[in-house]
Design a protein around this motif. Structure first.
Motif, mmCIF file in Angstrom:
data_model
loop_
_atom_site.group_PDB
_atom_site.id
_atom_site.type_symbol
_atom_site.label_atom_id
_atom_site.label_comp_id
_atom_site.label_asym_id
_atom_site.label_seq_id
_atom_site.Cartn_x
_atom_site.Cartn_y
_atom_site.Cartn_z
ATOM 1 N N ARG A 160 40.704 38.352 40.298
ATOM 2 C CA ARG A 160 41.713 38.511 39.253
ATOM 3 C C ARG A 160 41.098 38.658 37.865
ATOM 4 N N LYS A 161 39.969 38.034 37.633
ATOM 5 C CA LYS A 161 39.314 38.186 36.338
ATOM 6 C C LYS A 161 38.895 39.648 36.125
ATOM 7 N N TYR A 162 38.343 40.259 37.163
ATOM 8 C CA TYR A 162 37.965 41.672 37.034
ATOM 9 C C TYR A 162 39.202 42.553 36.925
ATOM 10 N N MET A 163 40.268 42.204 37.626
ATOM 11 C CA MET A 163 41.516 42.950 37.478
ATOM 12 C C MET A 163 42.013 42.858 36.034
ATOM 13 N N GLY A 164 41.876 41.675 35.454
ATOM 14 C CA GLY A 164 42.299 41.486 34.071
ATOM 15 C C GLY A 164 41.513 42.350 33.108
ATOM 16 N N HIS A 224 29.178 38.777 42.167
ATOM 17 C CA HIS A 224 30.234 39.451 41.416
ATOM 18 C C HIS A 224 30.529 40.855 41.939
ATOM 19 N N TYR A 225 29.637 41.368 42.749
ATOM 20 C CA TYR A 225 29.700 42.761 43.216
ATOM 21 C C TYR A 225 30.970 43.038 44.026
ATOM 22 N N ILE A 226 31.269 42.196 44.998
ATOM 23 C CA ILE A 226 32.446 42.410 45.847
ATOM 24 C C ILE A 226 33.749 42.123 45.097
ATOM 25 N N PRO A 227 33.859 41.026 44.325
ATOM 26 C CA PRO A 227 35.081 40.821 43.535
ATOM 27 C C PRO A 227 35.392 41.989 42.605
ATOM 28 N N LYS A 228 34.374 42.551 41.979
ATOM 29 C CA LYS A 228 34.587 43.685 41.079
ATOM 30 C C LYS A 228 35.083 44.896 41.863
ATOM 31 N N LEU A 229 34.436 45.180 43.011
ATOM 32 C CA LEU A 229 34.860 46.307 43.846
ATOM 33 C C LEU A 229 36.306 46.152 44.297
#
Length: 412
Positions: free
Chosen positions: A106-110, A257-262
């Motif tokens: 959610r942070k990367y979505m934000g 962080h790679y997979i959450p960002k993807l």
């Protein structure tokens, strides 16, 4: 004397207690997850930018966005994230149910739903549209998760010329030590720069990773940090998922962080309307661009070929990005990619252009540039023309010769 005895007794008591405590600590360590030695020093590393050099006009925005992510994550997990609907699977890849896992995505979505983030994401998707159609088709054919269509967004921002600070190149950011046996590199070609060949190679590599780890999150993590390191990490902690490894600090921060960002990017792109985003769309039935190919056995200069075919040199360079020297490799077949419908014209043009090099010269020798070397002097020594040298090496007659570099000399 009695005081000395008391001191000795006290010392023995302390030693016994210390030994017992150390044994208890050792026992606890034996039962705790193991961190491979290669990444112990990385555990407290701060969040770093992706190791990709972005397009110049997007560089500042990318840096600002990533710095904001670094600040947000340093501030800790938001309590409100647990109140939001649970993310369970995105683009065919499972999302961890822990507060850390949900918050990371959610942070990367934000970040990508801020004004800067939306602008950057739109720019990346628009630039990569031609290649995304090809990537999507290949992913569908391979039967692998749809999320992988967006992996080049993370890796290279869908730029086929992207080069990382560590030397990774192309759409899928292959390192030289990880490209074999999938891609080839020589003094003449670098297939990492070919978006079509590198896409096939990346899919093969990712499928191999999945066969090893049996989980797509782990397979993707291995693509980022290396399969060898990932195997050691999983072997040391066989009971932990990717999300547990990331939360526990057993992965490099970049990999964690790679997979959450993807997955954040995938969720936003696949459900743009849900998040009030206007992003370039690709219809599921969109057709990939088809090309013609003509095989070469002699060196062919793309500039001369383009002139013969009456098409812009930029077109040929774009269709054949793996050619390092703007000239096809001598002594080996190379399929030059042409616009569809130009196969027959291409055959005729290639034969004509190839024969122009030193009256049919097809062999070559290598010469390492030494102090005092000039194109004119080298041409006199080897009995060829300056034009021959320039054609074979893809350089101009005003090129500066760097000491130690290899120059290829055409021989009759």
């Amino acid at each position: 004397m009695n005081s000395i005895k008391k001191i000795n007794v006290f010392c023995i008591f302390v030693l016994i207690q210390t030994f017992a405590f150390s044994q208890e600590i050792e026992k606890q360590n034996e039962n705790s997850p193991k961190i491979p030695e290669e990444i112990v020093a990385e555990k407290t590393e701060s969040v770093a930018l992706d190791d990709v050099v972005p397009a110049e006009d997007e560089k500042a925005e990318l840096i600002e966005m990533e710095e904001q992510i670094e600040k947000d994550i340093a501030d800790g997990i938001e309590e409100e994230s647990a109140e939001k609907p649970q993310l369970t699977k995105i683009g065919g890849i499972d999302v961890g149910s822990s507060e850390w896992s949900q918050s990371m995505v959610r942070k990367y979505m934000g970040i990508y739903t801020t004004e800067r983030g939306k602008k950057l994401l739109h720019s990346i998707l628009a630039r990569g549209e031609e290649y995304r159609i090809f990537v999507r088709k290949k992913i569908d054919e391979a039967g692998i998760p749809r999320a992988l269509e967006y992996l080049p967004v993370v890796e290279s921002e869908y730029s086929i010329n992207a080069t990382s600070r560590s030397g990774a190149k192309g759409l899928w950011q292959f390192m030289e030590n990880s490209m074999k046996p999938f891609l080839k590199k020589s003094d003449w070609i670098d297939e990492r720069l070919d978006p079509w060949k590198s896409t096939d190679a990346a899919i093969r590599k990712l499928k191999e990773n999945y066969d090893v780890f049996g989980d797509w999150a782990l397979a993707l993590a291995a693509y980022n940090c290396g399969a060898g390191l990932m195997r050691k990490t999983v072997k040391a902690n066989p009971e932990l998922s990717f999300w547990e490894l990331g939360e526990g600090g057993f992965l490099k921060n970049q990999t964690a962080h790679y997979i959450p960002k993807l997955l954040a990017i995938t969720e936003l792109c696949e459900n743009a309307e849900k998040y009030s985003l206007e992003l370039p769309k690709i219809a599921d039935d969109a057709q990939i661009v088809e090309y013609d190919y003509v095989e070469t056995k002699k060196p062919v200069n793309l500039s001369k070929l383009a002139s013969e075919l009456n098409i812009p040199i930029k077109t040929l360079k774009k269709l054949n990005p793996s050619l390092i020297r703007t000239v096809s490799p001598p002594g080996a077949g190379f399929p030059i990619r042409l616009p569809l419908g130009m196969k027959e014209a291409g055959k005729t043009a290639v034969e004509k252009v190839a024969m122009e090099i030193s009256d049919g010269a097809t062999l070559y020798v290598e010469h390492k540039i030494e102090k005092g070397d000039t194109l004119w002097g080298i041409s006199r020594t080897f009995g060829c023309t300056v034009a021959d040298l320039c054609d074979l090496n893809g350089i101009s007659d005003k090129a500066i010769l760097k000491l130690g570099k290899v120059l290829y000399i055409p021989m009759k």
